[in-house]
Design a protein around this motif. Sequence first.
Motif, PDB file in Angstrom:
ATOM      1  N   ALA A 288       0.831  -1.205   0.000  1.00 23.49           N
ATOM      2  CA  ALA A 288       0.000   0.000   0.000  1.00 23.49           C
ATOM      3  C   ALA A 288       0.866   1.256   0.000  1.00 23.49           C
ATOM      4  CB  ALA A 288      -0.925  -0.004   1.215  1.00 23.49           C
ATOM      5  N   ALA A 289       1.971   1.233   0.740  1.00 24.37           N
ATOM      6  CA  ALA A 289       2.871   2.391   0.771  1.00 24.37           C
ATOM      7  C   ALA A 289       3.461   2.664  -0.612  1.00 24.37           C
ATOM      8  CB  ALA A 289       3.990   2.155   1.779  1.00 24.37           C
TER       9      ALA A 289
ATOM     10  N   ARG B 157      -7.153  -2.565  -0.395  1.00 23.70           N
ATOM     11  CA  ARG B 157      -7.542  -1.979  -1.684  1.00 23.70           C
ATOM     12  C   ARG B 157      -6.429  -1.102  -2.246  1.00 23.70           C
ATOM     13  NH1 ARG B 157     -12.479  -1.301   1.124  1.00 23.70           N
ATOM     14  NH2 ARG B 157     -12.064   0.919   1.486  1.00 23.70           N
ATOM     15  N   ALA B 158      -5.698  -0.439  -1.355  1.00 22.61           N
ATOM     16  CA  ALA B 158      -4.645   0.470  -1.796  1.00 22.61           C
ATOM     17  C   ALA B 158      -3.461  -0.258  -2.426  1.00 22.61           C
ATOM     18  CB  ALA B 158      -4.163   1.332  -0.630  1.00 22.61           C
ATOM     19  N   THR B 159      -3.376  -1.577  -2.236  1.00 20.33           N
ATOM     20  CA  THR B 159      -2.307  -2.332  -2.891  1.00 20.33           C
ATOM     21  C   THR B 159      -2.542  -2.446  -4.392  1.00 20.33           C
ATOM     22  OG1 THR B 159      -3.372  -4.510  -2.672  1.00 20.33           O
ATOM     23  CG2 THR B 159      -1.995  -3.751  -0.824  1.00 20.33           C
ATOM     24  N   GLY B 160      -3.805  -2.261  -4.815  1.00 23.21           N
ATOM     25  CA  GLY B 160      -4.134  -2.454  -6.218  1.00 23.21           C
ATOM     26  C   GLY B 160      -4.263  -3.917  -6.605  1.00 23.21           C
ATOM     27  N   ASN B 161      -4.201  -4.797  -5.617  1.00 23.02           N
ATOM     28  CA  ASN B 161      -4.265  -6.243  -5.869  1.00 23.02           C
ATOM     29  C   ASN B 161      -5.531  -6.787  -5.209  1.00 23.02           C
ATOM     30  OD1 ASN B 161      -3.948  -9.095  -5.695  1.00 23.02           O
ATOM     31  ND2 ASN B 161      -1.734  -8.882  -5.891  1.00 23.02           N
ATOM     32  N   ARG B 162      -6.459  -7.242  -6.019  1.00 24.82           N
ATOM     33  CA  ARG B 162      -7.751  -7.689  -5.485  1.00 24.82           C
ATOM     34  C   ARG B 162      -7.640  -8.957  -4.640  1.00 24.82           C
ATOM     35  NH1 ARG B 162     -10.825  -7.522 -11.155  1.00 24.82           N
ATOM     36  NH2 ARG B 162      -8.769  -8.356 -11.699  1.00 24.82           N
TER      37      ARG B 162
ATOM     38  N   ASP C  16      -4.406   5.324  18.023  1.00 32.76           N
ATOM     39  CA  ASP C  16      -2.987   5.638  18.139  1.00 32.76           C
ATOM     40  C   ASP C  16      -2.108   4.432  17.825  1.00 32.76           C
ATOM     41  OD1 ASP C  16      -3.800   8.151  18.863  1.00 32.76           O
ATOM     42  OD2 ASP C  16      -3.380   7.894  21.003  1.00 32.76           O
ATOM     43  N   ARG C  17      -2.633   3.246  18.085  1.00 27.63           N
ATOM     44  CA  ARG C  17      -1.874   2.029  17.805  1.00 27.63           C
ATOM     45  C   ARG C  17      -1.757   1.793  16.299  1.00 27.63           C
ATOM     46  NH1 ARG C  17      -5.022  -1.185  20.639  1.00 27.63           N
ATOM     47  NH2 ARG C  17      -4.036  -0.748  22.635  1.00 27.63           N
ATOM     48  N   LEU C  18      -2.802   2.142  15.561  1.00 26.50           N
ATOM     49  CA  LEU C  18      -2.840   1.901  14.120  1.00 26.50           C
ATOM     50  C   LEU C  18      -2.293   3.071  13.302  1.00 26.50           C
ATOM     51  CD1 LEU C  18      -3.717   0.066  11.775  1.00 26.50           C
ATOM     52  CD2 LEU C  18      -6.039   0.959  12.030  1.00 26.50           C
ATOM     53  N   ALA C  19      -2.299   4.274  13.873  1.00 29.08           N
ATOM     54  CA  ALA C  19      -1.925   5.479  13.119  1.00 29.08           C
ATOM     55  C   ALA C  19      -0.554   5.394  12.453  1.00 29.08           C
ATOM     56  CB  ALA C  19      -1.994   6.702  14.034  1.00 29.08           C
ATOM     57  N   PRO C  20       0.495   4.835  13.091  1.00 28.16           N
ATOM     58  CA  PRO C  20       1.795   4.781  12.415  1.00 28.16           C
ATOM     59  C   PRO C  20       1.773   4.016  11.097  1.00 28.16           C
ATOM     60  CG  PRO C  20       2.071   4.395  14.768  1.00 28.16           C
ATOM     61  CD  PRO C  20       0.600   4.381  14.504  1.00 28.16           C
ATOM     62  N   VAL C  21       0.887   3.036  10.980  1.00 31.73           N
ATOM     63  CA  VAL C  21       0.782   2.289   9.728  1.00 31.73           C
ATOM     64  C   VAL C  21       0.281   3.211   8.618  1.00 31.73           C
ATOM     65  CG1 VAL C  21      -0.256   0.313   8.558  1.00 31.73           C
ATOM     66  CG2 VAL C  21       0.301   0.168  11.012  1.00 31.73           C
ATOM     67  N   VAL C  22      -0.806   3.913   8.904  1.00 30.42           N
ATOM     68  CA  VAL C  22      -1.388   4.806   7.898  1.00 30.42           C
ATOM     69  C   VAL C  22      -0.452   5.963   7.592  1.00 30.42           C
ATOM     70  CG1 VAL C  22      -3.320   6.368   7.421  1.00 30.42           C
ATOM     71  CG2 VAL C  22      -3.741   4.123   8.465  1.00 30.42           C
ATOM     72  N   ASP C  23       0.232   6.491   8.600  1.00 32.24           N
ATOM     73  CA  ASP C  23       1.188   7.578   8.366  1.00 32.24           C
ATOM     74  C   ASP C  23       2.306   7.133   7.426  1.00 32.24           C
ATOM     75  OD1 ASP C  23      -0.247   9.251  10.021  1.00 32.24           O
ATOM     76  OD2 ASP C  23       1.039   8.939  11.772  1.00 32.24           O
ATOM     77  N   ALA C  24       2.817   5.926   7.626  1.00 29.18           N
ATOM     78  CA  ALA C  24       3.897   5.432   6.769  1.00 29.18           C
ATOM     79  C   ALA C  24       3.408   5.177   5.351  1.00 29.18           C
ATOM     80  CB  ALA C  24       4.485   4.147   7.368  1.00 29.18           C
ATOM     81  N   VAL C  25       2.182   4.671   5.226  1.00 35.12           N
ATOM     82  CA  VAL C  25       1.605   4.472   3.891  1.00 35.12           C
ATOM     83  C   VAL C  25       1.436   5.818   3.191  1.00 35.12           C
ATOM     84  CG1 VAL C  25      -0.481   3.757   2.643  1.00 35.12           C
ATOM     85  CG2 VAL C  25       0.488   2.280   4.437  1.00 35.12           C
TER      86      VAL C  25
ATOM     87  N   ALA D 264       3.135   8.440   3.623  1.00 34.25           N
ATOM     88  CA  ALA D 264       4.456   8.974   3.282  1.00 34.25           C
ATOM     89  C   ALA D 264       5.139   8.171   2.188  1.00 34.25           C
ATOM     90  CB  ALA D 264       5.333   8.994   4.529  1.00 34.25           C
ATOM     91  N   GLY D 265       4.554   7.058   1.803  1.00 30.34           N
ATOM     92  CA  GLY D 265       5.163   6.206   0.777  1.00 30.34           C
ATOM     93  C   GLY D 265       6.389   5.472   1.261  1.00 30.34           C
ATOM     94  N   ASP D 266       6.531   5.304   2.564  1.00 29.88           N
ATOM     95  CA  ASP D 266       7.707   4.655   3.146  1.00 29.88           C
ATOM     96  C   ASP D 266       7.402   3.169   3.346  1.00 29.88           C
ATOM     97  OD1 ASP D 266       9.797   3.724   4.748  1.00 29.88           O
ATOM     98  OD2 ASP D 266      10.001   5.647   5.791  1.00 29.88           O
TER      99      ASP D 266
END
Length: 238
Positions: free
Chosen positions: A113-114, A154-159, A191-200, A202-204
């Motif tokens: 996804a990132a 969904r953001a992976t583009g792979n169904r 707060d536990r999940l936010a770092p995942v979305v933040d990294a995605v 940022a494209g990291d």
Amino acid sequence: MGVLPRESTVDVLEKRLREDILGGRHPAGSYLPPERELADEFGVNRTTLKHAFGRLAHAGLLETRHGVGTRVRDFLRLGGADLLPMLVGHSPDWIGEIFEVRRHIGALIAERAAARATPAQVGDLRRLMAAVREAEGGEAAQLADAEVHRALARATGNRVYVLLTNTLFNAYLPVRAALVGPFAEAGAAHDRLAPVVDAVAAGDRAAARAAADSYLSATERIMLDDLARARRRRDGAW
């Protein structure tokens, strides 16, 4: 509030036969006793028995061959992930193995996804994260969290990742109420999940994978501890 539907004779018989199969009374590859014998054992007619057989065949547990009999399928060799909800309902021991797959697949999904998320998909993730933070009650936060993971897939583009994510969530359904621990406090869940979305966002890719692994490991520990406590209470160990 409507009256809950009562279980039919076919429902009860299906459950009994399913438990006998999954519990090993009828091992994979073995043939069930003749229909007349089983019908007498359960006190049902053969039509009811055939309906129960049909459901179990559709679930992938039985196969019937005309003139030969009804055989128990080797579901571990031939079955698919669609059997998981039924297996978890039979034995929560499957949850640990599901969590192992969840951890590895979830980290890979976050990484992909990132690399591939569009600005619109990042916007959806931010909106869904806000829903986690604003959820009222653990069950609502749990469901909101699940939608974030569907959006990551969904953001992976792979169904196929989307379908795998759906399959893993469906596998939890029989014990979902016992897995609400990580979501009891919506703010903490966010707060536990936010770092995942933040990294995605940022494209990291490396950070997204690491954050997802950390998140999934942390929530897994909480849920397994909750399941263990629930089992001890049920077994009267406290």
